[in-house]
Motif scaffolding. Structure first.
Motif: not given
Length: 107
Positions: A14, A21, A79-80, A82-83, A87-88
């Motif tokens: 990731r 991001r 954030k939500t 992108s995950e 998680p990144l």
């Protein structure tokens, strides 16, 4: 003046998503919350790591800036989204530093 060094370790596979991001979504939001970005760094031999340095007037400003950033509804949405596939970040390290000799370091 306080300096903060954050080192992010990307979750497996990731690293590119983490960096993208950060650059596209985090960097533009920092000033809005009183967070001054000094620099962002990567090392070719450590692909999954990214280090960045921020600067604050004092601890009160640092704590308030990060609290405001974390509570930002637009950031929470990004954030939500992108995950959705996990998680990144695998981990992060935070170090807060005060200049040992005023006037010898960055303005």
């Amino acid at each position: 003046m306080l300096y903060e060094i954050r080192i992010y370790q990307a979750a497996e596979g990731r690293a590119d998503a983490m960096r993208q991001r950060f650059l596209k979504e985090v960097v533009p939001r920092l000033p809005k919350h009183g967070i001054e970005l000094v620099g962002v760094f990567t090392a070719p031999e450590e692909d999954g790591k990214m280090t960045y340095i921020t600067r604050f007037k004092d601890e009160t400003s640092r704590a308030a800036g990060w609290a405001a950033f974390g509570a930002d509804p637009d950031w929470k949405t990004v954030k939500t989204a992108s995950e959705v596939n996990g998680p990144l970040l695998a981990s992060q390290t935070v170090s807060v530093l005060s200049p040992a000799a005023a006037g010898l370091l960055l303005g």
